[in-house]
Design a protein around this motif. Structure first.
Motif, PDB file in Angstrom:
ATOM      1  N   VAL A 292       0.846  -1.194   0.000  1.00 40.25           N
ATOM      2  CA  VAL A 292       0.000   0.000   0.000  1.00 40.25           C
ATOM      3  C   VAL A 292       0.882   1.245   0.000  1.00 40.25           C
ATOM      4  O   VAL A 292       0.630   2.200  -0.746  1.00 40.25           O
ATOM      5  CB  VAL A 292      -0.951  -0.005   1.212  1.00 40.25           C
ATOM      6  N   ARG A 293       1.916   1.231   0.811  1.00 42.11           N
ATOM      7  CA  ARG A 293       2.851   2.370   0.825  1.00 42.11           C
ATOM      8  C   ARG A 293       3.526   2.537  -0.533  1.00 42.11           C
ATOM      9  O   ARG A 293       3.642   3.646  -1.049  1.00 42.11           O
ATOM     10  CB  ARG A 293       3.907   2.173   1.913  1.00 42.11           C
ATOM     11  N   ALA A 294       3.960   1.424  -1.116  1.00 40.54           N
ATOM     12  CA  ALA A 294       4.633   1.490  -2.420  1.00 40.54           C
ATOM     13  C   ALA A 294       3.684   1.994  -3.502  1.00 40.54           C
ATOM     14  O   ALA A 294       4.078   2.798  -4.362  1.00 40.54           O
ATOM     15  CB  ALA A 294       5.178   0.115  -2.796  1.00 40.54           C
ATOM     16  N   ASP A 295       2.448   1.541  -3.473  1.00 35.89           N
ATOM     17  CA  ASP A 295       1.455   1.986  -4.447  1.00 35.89           C
ATOM     18  C   ASP A 295       1.209   3.489  -4.322  1.00 35.89           C
ATOM     19  O   ASP A 295       1.125   4.199  -5.317  1.00 35.89           O
ATOM     20  CB  ASP A 295       0.151   1.206  -4.243  1.00 35.89           C
ATOM     21  N   TYR A 296       1.119   3.970  -3.093  1.00 33.38           N
ATOM     22  CA  TYR A 296       0.926   5.409  -2.879  1.00 33.38           C
ATOM     23  C   TYR A 296       2.117   6.202  -3.416  1.00 33.38           C
ATOM     24  O   TYR A 296       1.945   7.206  -4.104  1.00 33.38           O
ATOM     25  CB  TYR A 296       0.722   5.709  -1.392  1.00 33.38           C
TER      26      TYR A 296
END
Length: 131
Positions: free
Chosen positions: A49-53
């Protein structure tokens, strides 16, 4: 002593040494008595989720090293302001809204609007602190 007896004696001695060595190693191992203690992060987001953001943020703001740092900072701020379950709900609402039409009209109700507003406030806080 015959060669066969010597081989058996050597094998037996090796087995005893291996057993003694493995028990001694286990006694000296600090992890045996203590559990691995991880930092307490109550609102930690999954890595994907952090990487996608960060990836989406970089697409909007540019593909430079400085932007990577700023986008990483931004998701860290969002994570400190908004618990992950609330972030996930708001992202789901925004995703469903993209379908459009009457079938998603309920997603504009007061409860859903408030959840999306909380996410937007957290994103603004991230932009203010990091950009």
């Amino acid at each position: 002593m015959t060669m066969k007896r010597f081989a058996y004696a050597l094998a037996a001695a090796s087995a005893v040494m291996i057993a003694a060595g493995s028990s001694a190693i286990g006694d000296d191992c600090p992890e045996k008595d203590t559990k691995l203690k991880l930092p307490d992060i109550s609102n930690d987001y999954p890595t994907n989720v952090r990487a996608d953001y960060v990836y989406g943020c970089m697409l909007v703001n540019g593909m430079t090293r400085d932007v990577v740092d700023r986008c990483s900072c931004s998701i860290d701020v969002i994570a400190s302001v908004l618990p992950y379950d609330q972030y996930e709900e708001a992202e789901t609402i925004l995703s469903v809204r993209q379908r459009g039409g009457e079938s998603v009209a309920y997603m504009y109700g007061p409860l859903f609007v408030e959840k999306v507003s909380n996410l937007k406030r957290a994103q603004v806080e991230g932009e203010v602190r990091c950009f």
